[in-house]
Design a protein around this motif. Structure first.
Motif, PDB file in Angstrom:
ATOM      1  N   UNK A  67      42.593 -68.270 -60.362  1.00 49.77           N
ATOM      2  CA  UNK A  67      41.857 -66.967 -60.344  1.00 49.77           C
ATOM      3  C   UNK A  67      42.557 -66.147 -59.166  1.00 49.77           C
ATOM      4  N   UNK A  68      42.673 -67.065 -57.961  1.00 50.70           N
ATOM      5  CA  UNK A  68      43.153 -66.407 -57.039  1.00 50.70           C
ATOM      6  C   UNK A  68      44.834 -65.935 -56.782  1.00 50.70           C
ATOM      7  N   UNK A  69      45.559 -66.800 -57.860  1.00 50.51           N
ATOM      8  CA  UNK A  69      46.830 -66.415 -57.831  1.00 50.51           C
ATOM      9  C   UNK A  69      47.413 -65.754 -58.839  1.00 50.51           C
ATOM     10  N   UNK A  70      46.496 -65.448 -60.011  1.00 48.98           N
ATOM     11  CA  UNK A  70      47.046 -64.577 -61.109  1.00 48.98           C
ATOM     12  C   UNK A  70      46.566 -62.971 -60.804  1.00 48.98           C
ATOM     13  N   UNK A  71      47.194 -62.295 -61.446  1.00 50.33           N
ATOM     14  CA  UNK A  71      47.178 -60.956 -61.150  1.00 50.33           C
ATOM     15  C   UNK A  71      45.908 -60.485 -61.887  1.00 50.33           C
ATOM     16  N   UNK A  72      45.565 -61.297 -62.931  1.00 50.12           N
ATOM     17  CA  UNK A  72      44.153 -60.732 -63.455  1.00 50.12           C
ATOM     18  C   UNK A  72      43.594 -62.050 -63.960  1.00 50.12           C
ATOM     19  N   UNK A  73      42.118 -62.091 -64.305  1.00 51.92           N
ATOM     20  CA  UNK A  73      41.619 -63.262 -64.351  1.00 51.92           C
ATOM     21  C   UNK A  73      40.511 -62.957 -65.746  1.00 51.92           C
ATOM     22  N   UNK A  74      40.521 -63.628 -66.514  1.00 51.29           N
ATOM     23  CA  UNK A  74      39.631 -63.398 -67.859  1.00 51.29           C
ATOM     24  C   UNK A  74      38.675 -64.868 -67.824  1.00 51.29           C
ATOM     25  N   UNK A  75      37.191 -64.335 -67.758  1.00 51.49           N
ATOM     26  CA  UNK A  75      36.396 -65.626 -67.700  1.00 51.49           C
ATOM     27  C   UNK A  75      36.139 -66.035 -69.415  1.00 51.49           C
ATOM     28  N   UNK A  76      36.945 -66.850 -69.972  1.00 52.22           N
ATOM     29  CA  UNK A  76      36.641 -67.301 -71.283  1.00 52.22           C
ATOM     30  C   UNK A  76      36.962 -68.709 -71.663  1.00 52.22           C
TER      31      UNK A  76
END
Length: 143
Positions: A67-76
């Protein structure tokens, strides 16, 4: 039941929008969905970003290290295509200028969910039937 020779790839060109020639120091406009945000996926997400792609990590763990490395995070859940597709549709509605250009598994074994996402968004990849076949060793022996 699947018949022999009925398993096909999605009918899209696999020349894919991702190539070394697109990579560079500046951010290009391609967005890649990465199924997986665990510790093993962090180097993959980082490499995708280093190549200049926008990385959207998907993981069921709200504390996923990716989550901290990606540009965006989706919780699924990475293993449930329906959850991923619904969450992505919401996100794309908020950011219509950045539709996904590709999807891949990042240190998770979720070929069916990956194929479902690819099919839902018209992205290159395995067909859902081929992905299911990849998980069914008995049917593989039959074919």
């Amino acid at each position: 039941m699947l018949r022999r020779k009925q398993i096909l790839l999605n009918p899209l060109p696999v020349s894919a929008p991702f190539s070394q020639r697109d990579a560079g120091t500046s951010m290009n406009s391609s967005t890649l969905i990465l199924l997986g945000g665990g510790i093993e996926s962090v180097p993959i997400i980082q490499r995708v970003r280093d190549m200049g792609f926008r990385a959207i990590a998907v993981d069921g763990n709200l504390s996923a290290p990716g989550q901290s490395v990606a540009n965006d995070f989706i919780h699924a859940s990475c293993y449930h295509g329906g959850q991923i597709i619904a969450a992505l549709r919401e996100r794309i509605a908020q950011m219509p200028d950045s539709p996904p250009d590709g999807v891949m598994c990042a240190a998770v074994d979720a070929p069916v969910a990956c194929a479902e996402v690819a099919a839902a968004f018209g992205l290159p990849g395995l067909s859902v039937a081929a992905a299911r076949l990849g998980q069914d060793k008995l049917v593989q022996k039959w074919i």
